[in-house]
Design an enzyme around this catalytic site. Structure first.
Site, PDB file in Angstrom:
ATOM      1  N   GLU A 160     -12.180 -10.257  -4.205  1.00 23.15           N
ATOM      2  CA  GLU A 160     -10.728 -10.337  -4.030  1.00 23.15           C
ATOM      3  C   GLU A 160     -10.309 -11.581  -3.255  1.00 23.15           C
ATOM      4  OE1 GLU A 160      -9.498  -6.609  -2.291  1.00 23.15           O
ATOM      5  OE2 GLU A 160     -11.194  -6.510  -0.945  1.00 23.15           O
TER       6      GLU A 160
ATOM      7  N   ARG B  72     -10.073   4.621  -1.254  1.00 25.46           N
ATOM      8  CA  ARG B  72      -9.666   3.780  -0.120  1.00 25.46           C
ATOM      9  C   ARG B  72      -9.878   4.585   1.161  1.00 25.46           C
ATOM     10  NH1 ARG B  72      -5.570   2.064  -4.157  1.00 25.46           N
ATOM     11  NH2 ARG B  72      -5.514  -0.222  -4.181  1.00 25.46           N
TER      12      ARG B  72
ATOM     13  N   CYS C 153     -10.124  -2.853 -10.152  1.00 23.64           N
ATOM     14  CA  CYS C 153      -9.507  -1.674  -9.519  1.00 23.64           C
ATOM     15  C   CYS C 153      -8.138  -1.998  -8.907  1.00 23.64           C
ATOM     16  CB  CYS C 153     -10.439  -1.071  -8.479  1.00 23.64           C
ATOM     17  SG  CYS C 153     -10.836  -2.210  -7.147  1.00 23.64           S
TER      18      CYS C 153
ATOM     19  N   HIS D 241       0.803  -1.219   0.000  1.00 22.41           N
ATOM     20  CA  HIS D 241       0.000   0.000   0.000  1.00 22.41           C
ATOM     21  C   HIS D 241       0.840   1.274   0.000  1.00 22.41           C
ATOM     22  CE1 HIS D 241      -3.474  -2.621   0.668  1.00 22.41           C
ATOM     23  NE2 HIS D 241      -4.056  -1.676  -0.024  1.00 22.41           N
TER      24      HIS D 241
ATOM     25  N   ARG E 224       1.477 -10.339  -1.172  1.00 22.45           N
ATOM     26  CA  ARG E 224       1.666  -9.255  -2.140  1.00 22.45           C
ATOM     27  C   ARG E 224       2.746  -8.267  -1.748  1.00 22.45           C
ATOM     28  NH1 ARG E 224      -3.900  -5.758  -1.577  1.00 22.45           N
ATOM     29  NH2 ARG E 224      -2.701  -3.926  -2.134  1.00 22.45           N
TER      30      ARG E 224
ATOM     31  N   ASN F  25      -5.290  -7.007  -6.715  1.00 23.16           N
ATOM     32  CA  ASN F  25      -4.101  -7.054  -5.844  1.00 23.16           C
ATOM     33  C   ASN F  25      -4.240  -8.179  -4.835  1.00 23.16           C
ATOM     34  OD1 ASN F  25      -3.376  -4.734  -7.154  1.00 23.16           O
ATOM     35  ND2 ASN F  25      -4.021  -3.372  -5.503  1.00 23.16           N
ATOM     36  N   ASP F  26      -5.414  -8.229  -4.207  1.00 25.92           N
ATOM     37  CA  ASP F  26      -5.637  -9.293  -3.225  1.00 25.92           C
ATOM     38  C   ASP F  26      -6.042 -10.598  -3.886  1.00 25.92           C
ATOM     39  OD1 ASP F  26      -5.010  -8.289  -0.670  1.00 25.92           O
ATOM     40  OD2 ASP F  26      -6.734  -6.965  -0.786  1.00 25.92           O
TER      41      ASP F  26
ATOM     42  N   ARG G  55     -15.051   2.847  -0.834  1.00 28.60           N
ATOM     43  CA  ARG G  55     -14.954   1.536  -0.200  1.00 28.60           C
ATOM     44  C   ARG G  55     -14.995   1.724   1.300  1.00 28.60           C
ATOM     45  NH1 ARG G  55      -9.606  -1.841  -1.205  1.00 28.60           N
ATOM     46  NH2 ARG G  55      -8.612  -0.320   0.140  1.00 28.60           N
TER      47      ARG G  55
END
Ligand code: PEP
Ligand code: MG
Length: 618
Positions: free
Chosen positions: A443, A309, A514, A202, A477, A466-467, A345
């Site tokens: 995810e 986020r 996303c 992140h 990750r 990503n997840d 989110r």
């Protein structure tokens, strides 16, 4: 610690290209501060995971010490390196290891405190002895500090060794979290050169959104650098040159000029539609982390916010944000962009985004731990405060709410129920409510398997690749060491995406991607061909992404993606995609802003930079 070399020797380090751009500047080191030992009792069921956490901590410290020993052996002397051998021996001593484990198991102390108790008594014994044993007490103290930092570590344990001067600096260190990065004033941080982490950590995502060049996963860079050393940071190719020579500096000065011109040239794309040559429109949205970014997204050609986020609003504070504070922040974004859609989110804390106010307990597996929607459904006070703030903002424009980390229908239903309850309560307070669209992030593999049931219950889906990649492939990750296994084009990932697209379209709802993959040129085209309706990415990537989408035929992209779905391994998928698209992408001059999986490895990065320089020179 081995003495750092005082010479200004030129050294090159290769890591992961995590945020594009180039900087020539002095560095400031991020160091670990004094440790504060946290002390708490654990439940009987919790002992096994604390013991496991302790063992993993010891292994991590052993790795760090072995590294130091090797560096000292090369850079200083064999004799100096031997001190680390004795440290390693202490960490293998059953008296210490078994003693700590029994304090965890029998007394039920948390791992950090159990280690503290055991070490304090050993240090005291050594200090009260004579001769060699007394001298060894210092070794024990070194080990004590290093290990406790590992067992007790949180972002607040890290700080800058020296203040950043006027003009800013590149930060170097073992680790940095998004929380720390957000706390610096604008313009102070010119770049990041970090030993750990990866492209999808992140902090890298945040660096991209703040347009701060970054290289992650640099191994032991911070052990071989001092505050105020000059360095070149090349975030486009993943290169760091410490104490560069004149030749390097001249090369990179030219490169910085090219980069600035490329940036300007890109703005010609801003007002063009993201539409394929045969007329298929792909919506391109922005991912944002800070509400201040919302005002900029249209200047990069975005059609809305695909992912806000919201957890970043909770960072760096002494108390959780109130409903009013949140409602103001969300309303600002929604109002400013109206009628463009803004997808916010709900709180996705945990993993590598620990909120010290909430995630107090150390977990041995935080990415799969008490986080995200799980945390919100347990801490309904936090969730309901956020939900009410969101609902208030909903009447200011085109808001959509999405729930992260959904793994079951039960979680989704509970989250929706809380939304309905909060609407009813606000109505009772006299507020007029505009119902908003609710969506789920996909995810987790379990969500893919039950995607048909999920799709029936929401207004839209958003795939968090990503997840999804991390959990599908069981590859952490943010662990740079296994970055080569983190493969977005693994057939299991692509087939999962296809299943999600089909289920969404069967229910007549849109599906977005996303995750960072959306902005990788080859993946962009692959996703378009798989039928994804919307892509959401860092603002800076949108204009290049438009260029790519406008250069292809949708029918052709669909045929290529369909063929790819039949392949059984990522290697052949990548070669096939390169054969089909590389030339096209090259002709578009795409290279500077998008993080391409291709250029994260050293040799290719070096070749690429030399090619580029030659091109400018000729
Ligand atoms: C994702 O997982 O792809 C995503 C977009 O969310 P985050 O990166 O914040 O986990
Ligand atoms: Mg995610």
């Amino acid at each position: 610690m081995p003495p750092k070399q005082e010479t200004n020797q030129r050294k090159m380090f290769i890591g992961q290209a995590a945020s594009p751009g180039y900087v020539i500047a002095k560095t400031k080191l991020i160091v670990r501060q004094k440790v504060v030992v946290s002390q708490y009792k654990i439940s009987r069921e919790g002992t096994a995971s604390q013991i496991d956490f302790f063992r993993k901590g010891i292994m991590q410290v052993k790795r760090e010490i072995s590294n130091l020993r090797d560096i000292t052996l090369q850079a200083v002397s064999k004799k100096d390196s031997e001190i680390f051998d004795s440290h390693l021996m202490i960490l293998q001593d059953p008296l210490l290891i078994d003693g700590v484990i029994s304090l965890i198991r029998d007394e039920r102390w948390n791992a950090g405190y159990a280690f503290h108790l055991k070490m304090q008594s050993l240090i005291e014994n050594f200090e009260n002895s004579e001769g060699i044993l007394k001298e060894r007490a210092q070794d024990l103290k070194d080990i004590y500090n290093r290990t406790l930092l590992c067992l007790n570590s949180s972002e607040s344990d890290f700080a800058l060794q020296e203040e950043i001067e006027e003009g800013g600096a590149v930060l170097t260190g073992f680790s940095i979290g998004p929380n720390m990065l957000m706390n610096f004033d604008k313009g102070k941080v010119l770049g990041l050169a970090i030993d750990s982490g990866s492209v999808t950590s992140h902090v890298s995502i945040l660096a991209r959104s703040m347009q701060i060049p970054a290289v992650m996963g640099l191994g032991n860079l911070s052990e071989s650098i001092k505050s105020n050393d000059l360095l070149i940071l090349d975030g486009t190719n993943g290169i760091v040159i410490v104490n560069p020579d004149e030749n390097d500096i001249n090369k990179y000065k030219k490169q910085i000029e090219v980069f600035q011109n490329q940036k300007l040239e890109l703005f010609t794309m801003r007002d063009l539609e993201p539409i394929t040559m045969d007329g298929k429109y792909i919506r391109l949205n922005a991912n944002i982390e800070r509400y201040e970014e919302a005002s900029e997204i249209t200047s990069f050609g975005a059609s809305g916010v695909g992912l806000y986020r919201s957890e970043f609003l909770y960072f760096g504070r002494n108390a959780l944000p109130t409903r009013k504070e949140q409602a103001d922040a969300y309303s600002k974004v929604v109002n400013q962009l109206d009628p463009l859609p803004v997808t916010i989110r709900t709180l996705d804390a945990g993993g590598d985004k620990m909120l010290s106010l909430v995630n107090a307990e150390v977990e041995s597996n935080p990415f799969m731990g008490w986080r995200s929607i799980r945390l919100c459904l347990d801490r309904k006070d936090i969730f309901r405060t956020q939900m009410k703030a969101l609902i208030e903002a909903g009447s200011r424009g085109n808001l959509k709410i999405m729930f992260p980390m959904i793994s079951s229908i039960g979680e989704l239903e509970k989250a929706k129920e809380i939304y309905e309850e909060c609407c009813a309560e606000l109505r009772a307070e006299g507020l007029s409510i505009t119902k908003v669209e609710l969506g789920a992030m996909i995810e987790i593999p379990s969500a893919v398997i039950i995607i048909e049931e999920i799709a029936k219950r929401v207004d839209f889906l958003s795939i968090g690749t990503n997840d999804l990649i991390q959990f599908t492939l069981a590859v952490d990750r943010s662990n740079g060491k296994i970055a080569s296994l983190y493969e977005p084009h693994h057939p299991a990932v692509l087939r999962s995406i296809k299943l999600v697209v089909e289920a969404a379209h069967k229910e007549g709802i849109p599906v977005s991607v996303c995750g960072e993959m959306a902005a990788d040129p080859l993946s962009t085209l692959l996703l378009v061909g798989l039928g994804v309706d919307e892509l959401s990415m860092s603002s800076w990537c949108i204009m290049e992404c438009k260029k790519i989408i406008r250069s292809v035929n949708y029918d052709e992209a669909r045929a290529i993606s369909t063929e790819v779905l039949g392949f059984s391994d990522a290697g052949s998928i990548n070669s096939f995609l390169k054969k089909k698209y590389s030339q096209k992408i090259k002709n578009l001059g795409i290279s500077s802003f998008i993080i391409a999986q291709d250029f994260t490895t050293s040799d290719r990065a070096l070749i690429k930079i030399d090619d580029e320089i030659q091109r400018i020179g000729s």
